[in-house]
Design an enzyme around this catalytic site. Structure first.
Site, short mmCIF file in Angstrom:
data_model
loop_
_atom_site.label_atom_id
_atom_site.label_comp_id
_atom_site.label_asym_id
_atom_site.label_seq_id
_atom_site.Cartn_x
_atom_site.Cartn_y
_atom_site.Cartn_z
N HIS A 64 0.82 -1.21 0.00
CA HIS A 64 0.00 0.00 0.00
C HIS A 64 0.85 1.27 0.00
O HIS A 64 0.32 2.38 -0.12
CB HIS A 64 -0.98 0.00 1.19
CG HIS A 64 -0.38 0.33 2.50
ND1 HIS A 64 0.05 -0.62 3.40
CD2 HIS A 64 -0.13 1.53 3.10
CE1 HIS A 64 0.52 -0.03 4.48
NE2 HIS A 64 0.42 1.28 4.32
N ASP A 109 0.30 -7.66 1.79
CA ASP A 109 0.68 -6.25 1.83
C ASP A 109 2.21 -6.16 1.88
O ASP A 109 2.81 -5.83 2.89
CB ASP A 109 0.05 -5.56 3.05
CG ASP A 109 0.22 -4.04 3.00
OD1 ASP A 109 0.61 -3.52 1.93
OD2 ASP A 109 -0.04 -3.38 4.03
N SER A 203 4.42 3.17 7.81
CA SER A 203 4.08 2.04 6.94
C SER A 203 5.26 1.61 6.09
O SER A 203 6.03 2.44 5.60
CB SER A 203 2.92 2.42 6.02
OG SER A 203 1.71 2.34 6.69
#
EC number: 3.4.21.-
Length: 257
Positions: A64, A109, A203
């Site tokens: 992502h 992910d 992230s």
């Protein structure tokens, strides 16, 4: 130029809170020599993530975190005082588990980035090893990143922050978030009832256990670590065969089902 651009991006990224994902809440500034594998991933639109150097040509991050015009900085600590040995790279190729980049909150992910040229190891740049085994529940692990240190009303530091958290049983995350499958290729980590964990801007960064990258920061509660809620991390051990196959030249390798 780098200082001005990154300083502006740290302001811009707050308006992109829903596009980027999860800084370290409850941590402290990392020692300048403890995050040699940590990469800053960003673009001129203000999107900000982290990555993990695993050898001179490859960086791991979260799927992502994919963005156009991606820039990758290694060997960086304080964005207002660049290190002499820091390096900038751009992706030569990006690899995802699925060609359409499909991922979910509990599966796939992960993004593998081949750099446009090798990065020389130095005082502030070194790789992190892939895991030889999965972490056990209760393990003390390290998170780090340039993510927000407060949430809501996020504030973004000029230096990466680090914190220790524990590997928790997956059932803790299922009980916290609901609607998670009975099994997944993710790790649940945090410290129950304490507000320590990843946040906006972290992230794609590492969850390090015993000197190996066991997890990739994927997602967490909003506000970050609300009521001590744990975070979710892509379980790198489950993808090691895929990672090694891609790096070895088998670019058609598929991820585990």
């Amino acid at each position: 130029v780098l200082i001005r651009v990154l300083a502006n991006l740290l302001v811009l990224q707050l308006s992109y809170a829903q596009k980027s994902s999860e800084l370290v809440i409850g941590g402290a500034e990392c020692n300048i020599n403890e995050h040699r594998s940590l990469a800053l991933v960003y673009n001129s639109s203000g999107l900000l993530c982290c990555g993990i150097l695993i050898n001179q040509e490859w960086v791991l991050s979260a799927a992502h975190c994919d963005m156009e015009n991606m820039q990758i900085y290694l060997g960086l600590h304080n964005i207002s005082r660049p290190n002499q040995d820091q390096k900038r790279r751009v992706p030569k190729q990006k690899f995802f588990c699925l060609s359409n980049k499909t991922y979910t909150r509990w599966d796939k992910d992960i993004m593998l980035i081949k750099l446009n040229s090798p990065v020389p190891y130095s005082t502030h740049i070194a790789p992190l090893s892939l895991p030889s085994s999965p972490p056990i529940v209760g393990s003390v692990c390290r998170i780090m990143g340039w993510g927000a240190t407060k949430s809501p009303n996020e504030n973004v530091p000029h230096v990466p922050h680090c914190a220790n958290i524990n590997i928790l049983h997956y059932s803790v995350c299922r009980a916290t978030y609901g609607r998670l499958p009975a099994k997944s290729r993710t790790l649940c980590a945090g410290i129950p009832r304490r507000r320590i964990g990843s946040c906006l801007g972290d992230s794609g960064g590492p969850l390090i256990c015993n000197g190996q990258v066991e997890g990739i920061v994927s997602w967490a509660s909003k506000p970050c670590v609300h009521n001590g809620a744990p975070g979710m991390y892509t379980k790198v051990y489950d993808y090691t065969d895929w990672i090694r196959s891609i790096i070895g030249g088998n670019t058609s390798a598929t991820c585990p089902l």
